[in-house]
Design an enzyme around this catalytic site. Structure first.
Site, PDB file in Angstrom:
ATOM      1  N   CYS A   1      33.760 -16.028  46.004  1.00  0.00           N
ATOM      2  CA  CYS A   1      34.424 -16.911  45.049  1.00  0.00           C
ATOM      3  C   CYS A   1      35.894 -17.146  45.387  1.00  0.00           C
ATOM      4  O   CYS A   1      36.420 -18.242  45.157  1.00  0.00           O
ATOM      5  CB  CYS A   1      34.274 -16.374  43.633  1.00  0.00           C
TER       6      CYS A   1
ATOM      7  N   HIS B   1      35.542 -12.453  39.322  1.00  0.00           N
ATOM      8  CA  HIS B   1      35.371 -13.854  39.711  1.00  0.00           C
ATOM      9  C   HIS B   1      36.734 -14.528  39.827  1.00  0.00           C
ATOM     10  O   HIS B   1      37.740 -14.029  39.304  1.00  0.00           O
ATOM     11  CB  HIS B   1      34.507 -14.569  38.660  1.00  0.00           C
TER      12      HIS B   1
ATOM     13  N   ASP C   1      35.191 -24.658  38.494  1.00  0.00           N
ATOM     14  CA  ASP C   1      34.641 -23.496  39.202  1.00  0.00           C
ATOM     15  C   ASP C   1      33.912 -23.986  40.445  1.00  0.00           C
ATOM     16  O   ASP C   1      32.738 -24.349  40.399  1.00  0.00           O
ATOM     17  CB  ASP C   1      33.680 -22.723  38.295  1.00  0.00           C
TER      18      ASP C   1
END
Length: 511
Positions: A263, A307, A323
């Site tokens: 991520c 994350h 995202d």
């Protein structure tokens, strides 16, 4: 216990009963004192672990979060007051990162500057967080925290921070408004959000330039969609093992060569693309998701849920969450990562709850241990002044403070002591003598062997009659008679002799 140890002969059973009785008598008074004793703002005791670290900090290097995600340790636990938000809303906001040199991201000078509040919400999401020790100031709340408890505050980036480093388990209450938009942005913040490192990849600049040629500069969301489409269309892989960086520019290597990353790779490169396009952006690190404990109805957020995502500034929307990881692995929004299987796999493997007997039994045991752990902290170790006030409010005693609380403690202690005294004075039932029952069992055994027994037959007479019918058992019968006489008419009662008599009668064979 000390009294029992000083005796020559110790009856462990009797000593245990006496000890349990003393504990039971002291328990009501102990509970009253524990619940009503005036509290400090912090719990009466706590475990200080100043060296503990979660790995979430105000700096992000490529590979940091992937390394953190390998751990299944608990980061924090959450108890929601009302409805639980959906998976797409369970973004737990942590540090906001502004500055980058192309390899790492840091928070910059705005970290500890306070924000007043996000303002009241029409339908707030209320919850309580119990954070494990981190050694940091950072706390975590749902985007975006609208109110928080004592000892916490919002900084200028609407990230929640503590007044002191979290060196022990720390519980705090918060409320969040998922509809709140961070629309105000200063000229300085826009400058921070557009700052680029000294060197920017020519390939990256060309890619963004091509997108700008196909989009309306007055519609920045069009370019945002172009960047997300690039991640979807190219063969990007969401993995914990991106491999070595064979390029001086790690973002260029990720976007055009390896296309393998976690991520932080997607968030860092996406934020860089937005800045090259003239759209202010920043990276947010925290946690995503969590699992519900079915044994206690709270949610567990693990280190493997760490994350990173991006916020871009759109004039009509304010800071808007994007995202980019979801463009490559949309499953990440709803499913937690399985670190054990992801380490050796080519791409991230998501956790699936096992439905086998042993898997189910193990999961239940783990959840039960987690429930006990949190309950012990909430009601014993972490029983603070705030939690004491909340408990008293449930009984209509929320106004008790100072002298009133001391009077309540005195009254409650007196009632508890009186209750224990009355219970101790109650008549106790006499213990039933087990010997007649044992002898009755012996008599029934003789009757089943066709031996006529009269109620007035004593032990010697009874055994003599039985010996006449069964001469081979006469020795056993005589021993049984002597043992019974010793127990019935002897000066001292020996529990071991009673057990031996039971065994003799049970083993007696009349043939």
């Amino acid at each position: 216990i000390q009294t029992g140890l000083n005796r020559v002969q110790v009856d462990l059973g009797a000593q245990l009963r006496k000890t349990l009785g003393m504990l039971a008598g002291a328990l009501p008074l102990a509970v009253v004192v524990f619940l009503l004793f005036p509290r400090l703002q912090n719990p009466l005791w706590s475990v200080n672990t100043s060296n503990a670290m979660t790995g979430i900090s105000d700096q992000m290097n490529l590979g940091d979060i992937a390394e953190l995600t390998r751990s299944t340790q608990t980061a924090f636990r959450v108890r929601f007051t009302g409805a639980v938000p959906g998976p797409e809303q369970r973004y737990w906001r942590g540090p906001v990162l502004w500055q980058t040199d192309g390899r790492s991201w840091t928070s910059g000078p705005r970290t500890m500057e306070s924000e007043t509040t996000a303002g009241p919400s029409a339908a707030p999401i209320e919850y309580e967080v119990t954070l494990e020790p981190t050694g940091e100031y950072w706390l975590f709340g749902l985007d975006v925290v609208s109110s928080s408890s004592t000892g916490t505050r919002l900084n200028r980036d609407f990230a929640l921070v503590a007044d002191e480093r979290v060196n022990r388990r720390f519980s705090y209450r918060a409320a969040s408004d998922p509809e709140f938009r961070m629309q105000t942005v200063s000229a300085q913040a826009q400058e921070f959000g557009l700052a680029l490192p000294d060197r920017v990849s020519a390939r990256l600049a060309k890619l963004v330039s091509n997108w700008q040629a196909d989009t309306d500069p007055k519609q920045p969301l069009q370019l945002v969609r172009k960047a997300l489409s690039y991640f979807r269309q190219q063969p990007f892989v969401y993995t914990l093992s991106p491999g070595p960086i064979a390029n001086e520019d790690p973002i260029e290597h990720f976007l055009f060569e390896s296309r393998r990353g976690f991520c932080e790779h997607y968030a860092g490169s996406f934020a860089m693309m937005m800045r090259v396009a003239g759209i202010p952006s920043r990276v947010v690190v925290g946690y995503l998701g969590g699992e519900r404990n079915p044994r206690a109805d709270h949610w567990v957020i693990r280190q493997s849920d760490a994350h990173a995502w991006v916020e871009v500034y759109i004039p009509s929307l304010g800071w808007w969450r994007v995202d980019p990881t979801a463009a490559v692995a949309p499953e990440r929004i709803e499913q937690p990562i399985n670190p054990a299987l992801s380490l050796d796999a080519d791409q991230v493997v998501f956790r699936i709850v096992g439905d086998g007997f042993f898997a189910s039994a193990w999961n239940n045991a783990v959840w039960l241990a987690d429930a006990v752990d949190l309950s012990w902290h909430r009601w014993v170790v972490g029983f603070s002044a705030e939690r004491q006030s909340s408990l008293l409010a449930k009984f209509g005693l929320s106004g008790l403070r100072g002298f009133g609380l001391a009077l309540a403690l005195l009254a409650g202690s007196s009632l508890a002591a009186g209750f224990v005294y009355l219970m101790a004075r109650l008549p106790r039932p006499k213990a039933r003598d087990p010997l007649p029952l044992v002898w009755q069992q012996f008599a029934h055994k003789l009757q089943r062997a066709d031996i006529a027994i009269a109620p007035w037959h004593g032990p010697d007479t009874l055994c003599s009659i039985a010996s006449a019918h069964y001469p081979n058992a006469s020795q056993q019968l005589n021993v049984i008679a002597r043992m019974y006489v010793q127990l019935r008419y002897g000066r001292h009662q020996d529990p071991r002799l009673l057990g031996a008599l039971r065994r003799r009668i049970r083993r007696l064979r009349l043939r």
